[in-house]
Scaffold this motif. Structure first.
Motif, PDB file in Angstrom:
ATOM      1  N   ASN A 679      -5.459 -13.965  -3.215  1.00  0.00           N
ATOM      2  CA  ASN A 679      -4.660 -12.744  -3.112  1.00  0.00           C
ATOM      3  C   ASN A 679      -3.677 -12.772  -1.947  1.00  0.00           C
ATOM      4  N   VAL A 680      -3.711 -13.855  -1.148  1.00  0.00           N
ATOM      5  CA  VAL A 680      -2.757 -13.986  -0.043  1.00  0.00           C
ATOM      6  C   VAL A 680      -1.438 -14.500  -0.606  1.00  0.00           C
ATOM      7  N   ARG A 681      -0.467 -13.594  -0.690  1.00  0.00           N
ATOM      8  CA  ARG A 681       0.843 -13.968  -1.229  1.00  0.00           C
ATOM      9  C   ARG A 681       1.728 -14.583  -0.153  1.00  0.00           C
ATOM     10  N   ASP A 682       1.519 -14.155   1.093  1.00  0.00           N
ATOM     11  CA  ASP A 682       2.281 -14.739   2.191  1.00  0.00           C
ATOM     12  C   ASP A 682       1.465 -14.593   3.477  1.00  0.00           C
ATOM     13  N   LEU A 683       1.732 -15.484   4.412  1.00  0.00           N
ATOM     14  CA  LEU A 683       1.008 -15.500   5.683  1.00  0.00           C
ATOM     15  C   LEU A 683       1.943 -16.015   6.774  1.00  0.00           C
ATOM     16  N   LYS A 703       4.870 -18.572   1.938  1.00  0.00           N
ATOM     17  CA  LYS A 703       5.103 -17.569   0.906  1.00  0.00           C
ATOM     18  C   LYS A 703       4.914 -18.236  -0.440  1.00  0.00           C
ATOM     19  N   GLY A 831      -7.277  -8.450   5.350  1.00  0.00           N
ATOM     20  CA  GLY A 831      -7.763  -8.863   4.038  1.00  0.00           C
ATOM     21  C   GLY A 831      -9.130  -9.502   4.082  1.00  0.00           C
ATOM     22  N   VAL A 857      -0.234 -10.709   7.076  1.00  0.00           N
ATOM     23  CA  VAL A 857      -0.614 -11.109   5.726  1.00  0.00           C
ATOM     24  C   VAL A 857       0.036 -10.157   4.737  1.00  0.00           C
ATOM     25  N   ASN A 858       0.628 -10.742   3.699  1.00  0.00           N
ATOM     26  CA  ASN A 858       1.239  -9.962   2.626  1.00  0.00           C
ATOM     27  C   ASN A 858       2.237  -8.935   3.153  1.00  0.00           C
ATOM     28  N   SER A 859       3.071  -9.391   4.086  1.00  0.00           N
ATOM     29  CA  SER A 859       4.118  -8.533   4.641  1.00  0.00           C
ATOM     30  C   SER A 859       5.436  -8.701   3.905  1.00  0.00           C
ATOM     31  N   ASN A 860       5.452  -9.592   2.911  1.00  0.00           N
ATOM     32  CA  ASN A 860       6.613  -9.834   2.066  1.00  0.00           C
ATOM     33  C   ASN A 860       7.865 -10.165   2.879  1.00  0.00           C
TER      34      ASN A 860
END
Length: 867
Positions: A679-683, A703, A831, A857-860
């Motif tokens: 579920n980690v889309r970006d880090l 990403k 998360g 995390v997941n800050s897009n």
């Protein structure tokens, strides 16, 4: 001088180092004890001039040069004009029919030999612009009451004066008077020059007068030309000199200011008197004084008069932009000296030169207490253009230095007041005798300064790949012969490490320190050779170290110690153990082995280097009472072992039923579980580390599914970006210090390998290329599983996971640029997942620990963040 490595870069994010997998086929040992312990190392016996014990002989002599210098600084023309009167004393047993002088300003001429031998790509010592060099107006010889025009010839950076009558031996004197001038270069091969600040120019003036070359008992005249990398070899004498400059300038120079009442205001004189009695820094001139520009005698020009006794050189600096502060130095004999700093307002503050005088004072006091008392009345740190350069009683350090970087360069440059200012070795030939010795005492100093404020425990195993790289050159080479990108190793790091190992592993601190202090005392204000040093250390320490000198200074041999086997008499662990170690490379050093038994008992075995006189394999008994869980050679990483993978031996098989898949699942579960990780889309992580006292900032972004960014930057070097790597879809780019890198297919695969935050999630689809080693490994004293992953035929990944926690402890990657990274201090982030907040690797040959400071995390992040 401080060698800021021109190769200050990360290769694909980390410095390339030599990595060997533990399960790789071991090569046949290269070791030959007959080469190491060679009885014919020393080339000759002692004599009247230099004894076999390493001390000056009964008839040791050296010549002398005293200088009277008078110059004027023209700030409108950036020019020096003046004269020098040299009184030269020939103490040699030889009549001299000619004399040789150094004319170092000629290095800045467009047709200089240095320019002709500089790489077209430039470099630290290449000219950025040209001058006319030293403009010699007249040369006279004054002898026996007669003044005659000299017959002289200038060849590049050298001047030969042919004497009408030879200068007789055994104490005869003559004088040389030279009138000259030169334009001050803006960049003077990082040894002198001028820097523009908002309050005026800073002039750092060195190599500013013709200087007599050394005539010694080793080679006669020492006439190696000045090409840039090689520094200086100079005679000792007294320097009486004056600088006339515009009255608004502060002038700081080597030695003692003789006429403060003529050049300083009453306010400055009073503050200076206060500083001489204070252990805390006292401001002599501050930014307000600079702004008002009236704190000096009201004359058009002032003449500053300095005297520096028993020195081999002098230098000075001048600027109306200088903030000036000072404090008292307390010397072991009870004498006092003055620590002071001059710097522009741009460098003020406690993160920068606001602590400079504190650093100067501490460095001088620590070296004086430990090795030999400081001999000059003043120690001045000048902030300006020059990155780091040393002269008697005064040093030039880059004005952009901060915090640990400023301590490091200040400590280094003032360490040079012992080597080569007090111990006058030949820097033209033996850079390691000043740079290496100095780097060694710097490390001793840093460990104790302010309770270790800037000390970082070294990891020499991680440095080994840099010290013993494929292009390594032997220490015993002329500096100009050593390639610029390896000079930092051959002149600084490797000889310093040799002395550290000799002190801590071979002799012990007490024996080493006595011998080293004996060397300094014997050769203070004299001219030692390498053999004088080697013989002194042997004799004063009571050890034949010829094997050590040979392997460290004359060869590029490597070190690879390993544990070969552990057996038990009658296969009964209660009867003790027999441990076999081996020496797989050509170098011999002592061995330290830590041992842990299954019953929890621990022990340490120390073996001398002489075990390797018997060959490349050694077996010794260990009084264990249970089976040995594991043993590790060099547990504290004090030796530069190029293959630490074979340093540990467990002999313990992995538990039955354990597979590569179960190990990887345990790791994924330990850091949050596969579902959360997917579920980690970006880090994004921001981390900081430190090398040579300079902070390095590392930003890494991921990403999904195909974007990656990593950048390393050194803020104190004007935000120098040393490494920049991006992956955006099929586009992969890398830069080093603003230079684009051409990446081959293997390098691109390695970047892709690094471009996912949790690559273990992808291992299922390459399952056929994954294997688990059947024996437990040891990583920093912890039992671990080794999982190997092959990416094609070019890249081999070795991951090590803790048997106890499941966490990944270490990764090595064999490919175009081998990598080794250790992970630790796992902490939870958004998360409910965990990442390592400690990342240890190698950068520019130095171990560095990056500590994560911020995460998201997941800050897009926008796609612009991946350019």
């Amino acid at each position: 001088m401080k060698f800021y490595k021109a190769a200050l870069l990360l290769v694909l994010g980390f410095y390339a180092c030599e990595v060997k997998a533990q399960n790789a086929d071991q090569p046949a040992p290269k070791y030959d004890q007959h080469k190491v312990f060679n009885p014919m190392f020393y080339p000759e016996r002692g004599g009247e001039f230099r004894s076999a014990s390493g001390a000056p002989g009964s008839k040791y002599w050296q010549n002398r040069a005293d200088y009277k210098l008078d110059v004027t600084l023209d700030t409108a023309k950036h020019r020096i004009e003046g004269s020098t009167l040299i009184t030269y004393t020939n103490n040699s047993p030889d009549a001299l029919g000619f004399l040789w002088l150094q004319v170092d300003q000629n290095i800045y001429k467009e047709d200089s030999r240095a320019e002709a031998t500089s790489n077209v790509s430039g470099g630290r010592f290449a000219n950025k612009s040209y001058t006319k060099g030293a403009e010699i107006k007249s040369v006279y010889i004054i002898n026996k009451g007669k003044t005659l025009k000299a017959d002289y010839l200038i060849t590049d950076t050298r001047m030969q004066i042919k004497l009408k009558d030879s200068l007789r031996a055994a104490g005869s004197k003559l004088q040389i008077k030279i009138e000259y001038g030169f334009d001050v270069p803006e960049y003077g091969t990082d040894r002198m020059g001028r820097q523009h600040t908002k309050n005026g120019w800073i002039y750092e003036i060195a190599q500013w007068y013709p200087r007599v070359e050394v005539y010694d008992d080793v080679t006669g005249w020492n006439t190696i030309p000045y090409l840039g990398a090689s520094e200086f070899y100079l005679e000792y004498g007294n320097f009486d000199y004056t600088i006339t400059a515009p009255a608004s300038l502060v002038v700081a120079g080597s030695g003692e200011l003789l006429n403060p009442a003529e050049v300083l205001s009453p306010t400055s004189i009073n503050r200076l008197a206060e500083a001489r009695k204070s252990d805390q820094t006292v401001t002599i001139k501050d930014s307000t004084d600079i702004l008002h520009n009236n704190d000096y005698p009201k004359k058009p020009t002032l003449t500053w008069h300095f005297l520096c006794k028993n020195a081999r050189d002098v230098a000075w600096a001048a600027s109306k932009a200088f903030i000036w502060d000072a404090a008292r130095i307390n010397l072991p004999s009870g004498k006092k000296a003055l620590a002071q700093s001059v710097y522009p307002v741009e460098a003020k503050g406690n993160d920068s030169y606001g602590r400079s005088t504190e650093y100067v004072k501490a460095a001088i006091e620590l070296y004086s207490d430990k090795w030999f008392e400081y001999t000059y009345p003043v120690a001045t740190n000048v902030a300006g253009l020059v990155g780091g350069m040393e002269y008697p009683g005064i040093v030039f350090c880059g004005s952009n230095n901060q915090n640990g970087g400023l301590w490091e360069v200040t400590n280094h440059e003032f360490g040079h007041n012992w080597f080569p200012m007090i111990v006058g070795s030949n820097e033209r030939k033996y850079a390691w005798m000043d740079e290496g010795f100095n780097t060694f005492i710097n490390n001793v100093d840093t460990k104790v300064f302010n309770k270790g404020e800037y000390y970082e425990k070294p990891d020499q195993q991680k440095s080994a790949g840099y010290l013993f790289s494929p292009g390594a050159e032997a220490i015993m080479n002329v500096p100009d012969v050593i390639q610029e990108d390896f000079l930092a190793v051959a002149a600084y790091e490797k000889p310093a490490l040799a002395l550290t190992i000799l002190r801590e592993q071979v002799l012990g601190e007490e024996r080493f320190d006595y011998a080293f202090k004996t060397y300094i005392k014997r050769w203070a204000f004299k001219h030692p050779t390498p053999w004088d040093f080697f013989h002194t250390m042997d004799n004063a320490a009571g050890e034949d170290l010829s094997w050590f000198w040979n392997e460290w200074f004359f060869t590029t041999w490597k070190l690879d110690q390993g544990i070969k086997d552990i057996t038990y008499p009658d296969n009964d662990a209660s009867k003790g153990a027999m441990i076999t170690i081996e020496n797989l490379e050509e170098m011999a050093l002592p061995v330290t082995i830590s041992i842990k038994e299954e019953n929890g008992k621990t022990g340490t075995v120390k073996l001398p280097a002489e075990i390797w006189q018997r060959g490349d394999t050694w077996t010794f008994p260990y009084k264990s009472t249970s089976k040995i869980a594991y043993a590790t050679i060099d547990p504290d990483h004090t030796l530069p072992d190029i293959n630490p993978e074979n340093n540990s031996y467990s002999g313990l098989p992995i538990p039955q039923g354990t597979t590569a898949g179960s190990v990887i699942k345990a790791y994924l579960d330990a850091i949050g579980g596969a579902d959360k990780l997917k579920n980690v889309r970006d880090l994004q992580t921001s981390a900081t580390g430190s090398i040579q006292g300079a902070e390095v900032q590392l930003v890494t972004r991921y990403k999904m599914p195909d974007k990656y960014f990593q950048e390393a930057m050194v803020p104190s070097y004007n935000n120098l970006v040393v490494s920049h790597v991006t992956l955006n879809g099929d586009s992969i780019k890398a830069k080093q210090v603003n230079r684009d890198l051409q990446l081959d297919d293997v390098a691109k695969k390695m970047i892709k390998l690094k471009s996912r935050p949790f690559p273990e999630l992808d291992y299922e689809r390459i399952n056929q290329n994954i294997s688990l080693q059947p024996i437990l490994r040891v990583v920093n004293g912890e039992l671990a599983y080794e999982v190997d992953i092959n990416i094609g035929t070019e890249i081999h990944v070795h991951n090590y996971y803790s048997q106890k926690t499941g966490l990944k402890l270490k990764q090595t990657i064999e490919g175009a640029n081998d990598l080794s990274v250790e992970f630790g201090n796992y902490e939870g982030i958004n998360g409910g997942i965990k990442i390592p907040f400690s990342i240890k690797t190698i950068m520019v040959g130095q171990p560095i620990e990056f500590k994560v400071k911020e995460t998201s995390v997941n800050s897009n992040p926008s796609n612009e963040a991946f350019k």
